[in-house]
Scaffold this active site. Structure first.
Site, mmCIF file in Angstrom:
data_model
loop_
_atom_site.group_PDB
_atom_site.id
_atom_site.type_symbol
_atom_site.label_atom_id
_atom_site.label_comp_id
_atom_site.label_asym_id
_atom_site.label_seq_id
_atom_site.Cartn_x
_atom_site.Cartn_y
_atom_site.Cartn_z
ATOM 1 N N ALA A 67 0.771 -1.097 -0.045
ATOM 2 C CA ALA A 67 0.154 -0.079 -0.011
ATOM 3 C C ALA A 67 0.727 1.043 0.103
ATOM 4 O O ALA A 67 2.082 1.195 0.331
ATOM 5 C CB ALA A 67 -0.862 0.017 1.445
ATOM 6 N N GLU A 129 3.957 -5.963 7.130
ATOM 7 C CA GLU A 129 3.438 -4.867 7.802
ATOM 8 C C GLU A 129 3.826 -4.952 9.179
ATOM 9 O O GLU A 129 3.859 -3.528 9.841
ATOM 10 C CB GLU A 129 1.735 -5.187 7.671
ATOM 11 C CG GLU A 129 1.110 -4.809 6.504
ATOM 12 C CD GLU A 129 1.320 -5.798 5.305
ATOM 13 O OE1 GLU A 129 0.739 -5.664 4.079
ATOM 14 O OE2 GLU A 129 2.109 -6.782 5.546
HETATM 15 N N1 T1G Z 1 4.675 3.511 0.346
HETATM 16 C C1 T1G Z 1 5.009 4.452 -0.148
HETATM 17 N N2 T1G Z 1 6.497 4.892 -0.596
HETATM 18 C C2 T1G Z 1 7.369 3.732 -0.307
HETATM 19 C C3 T1G Z 1 6.886 2.409 -0.161
HETATM 20 C C4 T1G Z 1 5.443 2.259 0.153
HETATM 21 N N3 T1G Z 1 5.000 1.051 0.380
HETATM 22 N N4 T1G Z 1 8.124 1.593 -0.233
HETATM 23 C C5 T1G Z 1 8.898 2.253 -0.641
HETATM 24 N N5 T1G Z 1 8.479 3.457 -0.579
HETATM 25 C C6 T1G Z 1 9.285 4.691 -1.066
HETATM 26 C C7 T1G Z 1 10.646 4.957 -0.125
HETATM 27 O O1 T1G Z 1 10.560 5.781 0.830
HETATM 28 C C8 T1G Z 1 11.746 5.657 -1.047
HETATM 29 O O2 T1G Z 1 11.263 7.137 -1.149
HETATM 30 C C9 T1G Z 1 11.417 4.764 -2.310
HETATM 31 O O3 T1G Z 1 10.282 4.254 -2.128
HETATM 32 C C10 T1G Z 1 12.382 3.894 -2.797
HETATM 33 O O4 T1G Z 1 12.390 3.074 -1.756
HETATM 34 C C11 T1G Z 1 -3.021 -3.143 3.249
HETATM 35 C C12 T1G Z 1 -1.367 -1.321 4.524
HETATM 36 C C13 T1G Z 1 9.851 -2.462 -1.928
HETATM 37 C C14 T1G Z 1 11.843 -3.537 -1.291
HETATM 38 O O5 T1G Z 1 6.320 -2.514 3.929
HETATM 39 O O6 T1G Z 1 10.689 -2.539 1.738
HETATM 40 O O7 T1G Z 1 0.902 -2.714 2.303
HETATM 41 O O8 T1G Z 1 13.388 8.103 -0.154
HETATM 42 O O9 T1G Z 1 14.750 2.988 -0.976
HETATM 43 O O10 T1G Z 1 15.672 -0.207 -1.584
HETATM 44 O O11 T1G Z 1 -1.685 -4.715 3.964
HETATM 45 O O12 T1G Z 1 11.080 0.020 -0.374
HETATM 46 O O13 T1G Z 1 12.989 7.832 -2.613
HETATM 47 O O14 T1G Z 1 11.665 9.234 -1.448
HETATM 48 O O15 T1G Z 1 13.379 1.317 0.119
HETATM 49 O O16 T1G Z 1 14.618 -0.635 -3.956
HETATM 50 C C15 T1G Z 1 3.924 -2.830 3.078
HETATM 51 C C16 T1G Z 1 8.215 -1.326 1.985
HETATM 52 C C17 T1G Z 1 3.342 -1.573 3.140
HETATM 53 C C18 T1G Z 1 7.172 -2.526 1.812
HETATM 54 C C19 T1G Z 1 12.063 -1.559 -2.318
HETATM 55 N N6 T1G Z 1 5.110 -2.660 2.307
HETATM 56 N N7 T1G Z 1 8.947 -1.146 1.014
HETATM 57 O O17 T1G Z 1 13.607 -1.255 -1.808
HETATM 58 O O18 T1G Z 1 13.953 1.098 -2.452
HETATM 59 S S1 T1G Z 1 1.689 -1.661 4.154
HETATM 60 C C20 T1G Z 1 6.255 -2.628 2.785
HETATM 61 C C21 T1G Z 1 10.207 -1.953 0.958
HETATM 62 C C22 T1G Z 1 0.747 -2.252 3.323
HETATM 63 C C23 T1G Z 1 -1.576 -3.635 3.024
HETATM 64 C C24 T1G Z 1 -0.532 -2.808 4.037
HETATM 65 C C25 T1G Z 1 11.300 -1.141 -0.010
HETATM 66 C C26 T1G Z 1 11.212 -2.180 -1.273
HETATM 67 P P1 T1G Z 1 12.318 8.197 -1.409
HETATM 68 P P2 T1G Z 1 13.673 2.005 -1.068
HETATM 69 P P3 T1G Z 1 14.650 -0.392 -2.350
#
Ligand code: T1G
Length: 654
Positions: A67, A129
């Site tokens: 998300a 999450e």
């Molecule tokens: N939402 C918004 N921005 C995000 C994001 C996300 N989910 N994930 C990453 N970013 C931004 C991050 O802040 C950075 O921004 C840029 O993208 C690159 O990220 C209903 C509610 C996918 C493995 O927990 O683990 O789903 O600094 O440097 O090393 O159940 O990002 O460039 O401005 O980390 O290539 C669950 C979170 C959400 C995964 C990529 N998902 N993300 O790694 O890039 S909750 C997560 C990561 C959810 C539902 C619920 C990693 C990545 P900026 P990065 P990366």
């Protein structure tokens, strides 16, 4: 012909199958626009008789990163993610997820709503999450157990652990791993299933639950969760999936998700998530290319040096480990091999990985053998004369463009650099013990460090899988400066009326694994004592100074490894020692301090306050670039509970 369903979702038809691509850089997050686009694509396929099925995939290296976390706390536009996933699942035509890379959180939930899942070999799948203080909110806690079973699913959701394609196949989260063109295979899979009733994950029956195994796993997870709410809720929700309909489960899941999303713990963990991304953005390094590093030299293969060597081997580097004598080098090699063996024994490494790492390792008792190193990290005894002489010798050995890194934790690296001919190539790389495990590396930007040398240190730390945080030069850098302020205030609290066990209990209840005095005993009291003695001559006589720790050391109470320190350790068990209580009371009497009852709230407030005040000083002195960097250092190097966000966040400084 390309079809546009929204700004971030497009489609094209191949062999009668609608291939839908999500393109929402940087991580294809499930933003409102993405959700609306995907929903429209499913509707388009349903309405188009010529379309037999749908394939969903992501542009670039990521399927869907979850998300859009930046939307949290804002009014959510429809369709909400659970509605979108239900809509995909309800499709009358087969929907295949072509998982081209990371499918995390809501991204995996979308895939679970599809009727068939094919992943590329490099794909990573998980529901992380809980690392954000929440639970999946789009059916993950109800659909994952229907594929992987309750115990496996609960462990994955409650820890946020990601799995690779192989394991995902083994636990039936995906149906196949692509061995050639992923999209072509997904299109073929959709065609094969056209006209057949879709296999809806939500309708899959959950196999009976091994209650014993569940209990065992849950105890392990909760022991590590220490005060975090989300893991416990995740276990409850996944377990309940076996006892009720998916619809009931999803109502509970959504309510729990929203409650946790707006909780203080989730706000703190979101702060930590974005803080980690921000820490990589260092002033003055835009567009600066790091130097190429293939071979890392490490001098001093003791506890820290051998840990750093293993981290470098894990990072894929060739490693030359050197020590002052052949015997010391051999001992160092044995330490490194023992650490690798431990990783094999714990399943973190397989035999092939061990062999490959040893093949990239050479050890020597001759510094001259470091000539080919692109970067040399010293981890010798923390003494300025020893380190200076070493760097001067290395200058005659390594190439002019080689980088020299120092692992000092307390010495002034500017003084060290000034003793070399090329101070611009000296940088601090302060690892934390055990260096092959601890994520944090304080990258110390010395007065003369060249920008590309700093960029090189950050790039190497990142390739080691570490979390690099840049610090300027001051005694103790960021971490030990804050920790010294923490120690000072803890000792003031002793004089004022609290006892070590009360202070530790308050901080452990707050979320620390160990309170300050238990940590002091674990680390040993002699190093800090030696430093206090060194500083005695220059200490400001008007500055409040607590002598209790000096009395302990004079009595030989150097901590856990001495069997007694702030506590006694009969049979290794931490025990309150009346001798220490008496020492504290004597110190109060000597200063005519009348002890008063100090409640846990005051203890926590004063210790957090002291850390935040020191943090303010580090920000004002430009030692730390931003407050969230300080939070990361304390969370990843000093056991500050992540679900409290760090001292600066907890003090409302962020
Ligand atoms: N939402 C918004 N921005 C995000 C994001 C996300 N989910 N994930 C990453 N970013 C931004 C991050 O802040 C950075 O921004 C840029 O993208 C690159 O990220 C209903 C509610 C996918 C493995 O927990 O683990 O789903 O600094 O440097 O090393 O159940 O990002 O460039 O401005 O980390 O290539 C669950 C979170 C959400 C995964 C990529 N998902 N993300 O790694 O890039 S909750 C997560 C990561 C959810 C539902 C619920 C990693 C990545 P900026 P990065 P990366």
């Amino acid at each position: 012909m390309s079809l546009t369903f929204s700004e971030t979702v497009t489609g094209s038809v191949t062999d009668g199958v609608l291939v839908v691509t999500i393109d929402n850089p940087p991580v294809n997050a499930a933003s409102a626009d993405m959700r609306q686009g995907l929903h429209a694509a499913i509707d388009h396929a349903a309405a188009a008789p010529e379309i037999a099925g749908v394939v969903i995939t992501g542009a670039g290296k990521i399927f869907v990163g979850g998300a859009d976390i930046r939307e949290f706390g804002k009014p959510m536009a429809e369709p909400l993610l659970p509605q979108l996933v239900n809509h995909i699942e309800a499709s009358g035509k087969p929907v295949v997820a072509a998982i081209n890379g990371a499918a995390l959180g809501g991204g995996l939930e979308i895939a679970l709503g599809c009727h068939h899942r094919i992943a590329s070999p490099a794909a990573k799948l998980g529901l992380p999450e809980v690392k954000l203080g929440i639970v999946p909110g789009a059916g993950g806690t109800q659909r994952l157990p229907r594929l992987a079973g309750v115990v496996t699913a609960a462990e994955m959701v409650a820890t946020g652990r990601m799995v690779g394609a192989e394991e995902a196949r083994r636990i039936d989260v995906i149906d196949a791993i692509a061995d050639s063109d992923l999209i072509a295979q997904a299109v073929a899979a959709a065609r094969e299933r056209a006209g057949q009733p879709p296999r809806r994950t939500g309708e899959c029956v959950i196999a009976s639950v091994d209650q014993e195994a569940f209990k065992k796993m849950a105890n392990k997870v909760l022991a590590r969760a220490r005060g975090q709410d989300a893991p416990e809720e995740a276990l409850r929700l996944v377990r309940s999936a076996a006892e009720r309909s998916i619809a009931e489960g999803m109502v509970d899941e959504r309510a729990t998700f929203i409650r946790l999303r707006d909780s203080d713990q989730a706000k703190a963990l979101r702060h930590v998530f974005f803080a980690e991304r921000a820490a990589a953005k260092v002033d003055g390094l835009d567009g600066v290319e790091p130097r190429p590093i293939r071979t890392i030299g490490i001098v001093g293969l003791g506890l820290m040096g051998s840990g750093i060597a293993v981290a470098a081997l894990d990072g894929g580097y060739a490693v030359i480990g050197a020590d002052m004598t052949a015997e010391a080098a051999q001992k160092g090699r044995e330490r490194i091999v023992a650490l690798l063996d431990r990783n094999v024994a714990s399943g973190r490494l397989d035999a092939d990985g061990r062999e490959k790492r040893l093949a990239r390792l050479t050890t020597s008792g001759r510094l001259e053998d470091l000539a080919d190193a692109d970067l040399v990290i010293e981890a010798v005894f923390d003494d300025l004369a020893v380190k200076t002489e070493l760097f001067q010798r290395l200058e005659g050995i390594v190439r002019a463009d080689a980088v020299l890194g120092t692992n000092t934790s307390y010495l002034d690296p500017d003084v060290l650099a000034a003793a070399t001919k090329r101070p611009e190539r000296v940088v601090g790389l302060h690892f934390f013990s055990p260096a092959n495990i601890m994520r944090l590396v304080e990258v110390v930007n010395c007065a003369k460090t060249a920008p590309d040398v700093l960029a090189t240190a950050l790039a190497v730390a990142k390739k080691l899988g570490k979390l690099p945080v840049v610090s300027g030069v001051t005694e103790g850098f960021i971490g030990n400066s804050i920790f010294s302020a923490y120690r000072r205030e803890a000792e003031f609290l002793l004089e004022d009326g609290a006892l070590p066990e009360e202070i530790d209990a308050a901080m452990e209840a707050y979320g620390f694994a160990m309170g300050p005095f238990a940590v002091f005993d674990l680390a040993g009291l002699e190093i800090a004592w030696a430093r206090r003695k060194r500083q005695a001559a220059t200490r400001d006589p008007d500055e409040r100074y607590v002598e209790i720790a000096d009395r302990l050391c004079e009595a030989g109470r150097f901590g856990q490894k001495a069997g007694r320190g702030w506590y006694a350790y009969p049979d290794g068990k931490r025990t309150v020692d009346p001798e220490v209580t008496a020492l504290i009371e004597a110190a109060r009497t000597k200063k005519s301090i009348v002890a008063r009852r100090i409640e846990a709230e005051e203890i926590v407030a004063r210790l957090l306050g002291a850390m935040a005040a020191e943090g303010d000083r580090l920000l004002a002195a430009k030692i730390a670039q931003r407050a969230s960097d300080i939070d990361l250092v304390l969370i990843n190097g000093y056991g500050f509970p992540a679900h409290k966000g760090g001292p600066m966040f907890a003090a409302g400084r962020v």
